[in-house]
Design an enzyme around this catalytic site. Structure first.
Site, short mmCIF file in Angstrom:
data_model
loop_
_atom_site.label_atom_id
_atom_site.label_comp_id
_atom_site.label_asym_id
_atom_site.label_seq_id
_atom_site.Cartn_x
_atom_site.Cartn_y
_atom_site.Cartn_z
N ARG A 118 0.67 -1.22 -0.03
CA ARG A 118 0.01 0.14 -0.09
C ARG A 118 0.97 1.07 -0.19
NH1 ARG A 118 -3.81 0.13 5.07
NH2 ARG A 118 -4.62 -1.74 3.95
N ASP A 170 -3.32 -8.37 3.17
CA ASP A 170 -4.81 -8.95 3.84
C ASP A 170 -5.50 -9.77 2.81
OD1 ASP A 170 -4.53 -6.69 5.42
OD2 ASP A 170 -5.78 -5.07 4.37
N HIS A 255 -5.30 -9.69 8.33
CA HIS A 255 -3.90 -9.12 8.24
C HIS A 255 -2.91 -9.83 8.64
CE1 HIS A 255 -2.04 -5.11 8.75
NE2 HIS A 255 -1.23 -5.83 9.30
#
Length: 280
Positions: A118, A170, A255
């Site tokens: 991310r 995730d 996660h």
């Protein structure tokens, strides 16, 4: 008069030559033979270090449903930095997921990733969204019982994310053969992320007790209210990933972070796009 006539002829020839020269320059620019003034360009996008790869270059069987490239996430819009629906990870994390996938395929399941690396600009987008207390378009599904003003204090949103280091993912488990998951339609009726599975947004995942990114204590991996098949599914995911070195975040059943991380202290900001890892 002869001198005046000569002067006028000279001026006429000079003007004509200048006009022809200007016309030639313009034609050259249009034809590409004469360079125009270079436009002001933005700084080039950063690329990923060689240690990063696209997951599908390591394992093509792992399903990818990259939620932040779509409006079906807690912000309600595609998130900054996600240029393509692509899982990017450090190579050790991708290879560890491949080994976990081999174990699950033998049991009739497959992994499905929701988010991988991310970029920091995406985390910044989350922070701006959390500070805008007026924007609650997705509250009903993703944080129905949490006041938006509490998202920082309760740990749901932070200014840094382990995902930006490239070894956090995730994900969930899907039973094979995997049925398709329909696309979210912006504006459709939302249902609480902890509602019974048959009432929640349809996801081909096995029942984990909540949907992905559910800001609720029921998302805690070992929440005592999660029992039976839901608890068994969470433990299956946790167990198969733990065998490959992934550590679960207790507050989020989905996660996991590979330990040790190749980049434990670096938060990257290259965009999620195939060009970021081209040739790796």
């Amino acid at each position: 008069m002869t001198g005046l006539a000569s002067l006028l002829r000279t001026l006429s020839v000079t003007a004509s030559a200048g006009l022809l020269a200007l016309t030639g320059v313009l034609a050259g620019v249009l034809a590409g033979s004469v360079a125009a003034a270079p436009p002001v360009s933005a700084a080039p996008e950063p690329g990923a270090p060689r240690e990063f790869v696209a997951l599908d270059s390591v394992d093509r069987t792992i399903l990818q449903e990259m939620r932040y490239t779509t409006p079906h996430n807690f912000t309600g819009v595609p998130v900054d930095g996600y240029r393509q629906p692509l899982c990017v990870l450090t190579r050790p994390a991708a290879e560890a997921l491949h080994r976990a996938q081999v174990r699950l395929l033998a049991q009739g399941y497959t992994l499905k990733v929701y988010d991988c690396y991310r970029p920091q600009r995406a985390v910044d987008h989350f922070v701006r969204w959390a500070e805008d207390l007026e924007d609650e378009r997705m509250k009903k599904e993703f944080y129905p019982l949490v006041d938006k003003s509490r998202l920082f204090a309760d740990g749901y949103i932070a200014e840094k994310s382990g995902h930006s280091r490239g070894s956090t993912v995730d994900l969930t488990i899907v039973r094979l053969p995997a049925p398709p998951t329909r696309a979210y339609r912006p504006g459709e009726r939302l249902v609480e992320c902890y509602a019974p599975k048959e009432e929640r947004f349809p996801d081909n995942s096995v029942d984990m007790g909540t949907g992905y990114d559910c800001f609720d204590t029921r998302s805690h991996t070992d929440d005592p209210r999660i029992t039976g098949a839901q608890r068994a599914n969470r433990q299956l995911l946790k167990g198969v990933l733990a065998e490959q070195g992934f550590v679960n975040l207790p507050e989020e059943w989905w996660h996991f972070t590979l330990k040790p991380e190749p980049f434990p202290d670096t938060f990257f900001d290259f965009p999620v796009a195939r060009r970021s890892v081209a040739g790796h």
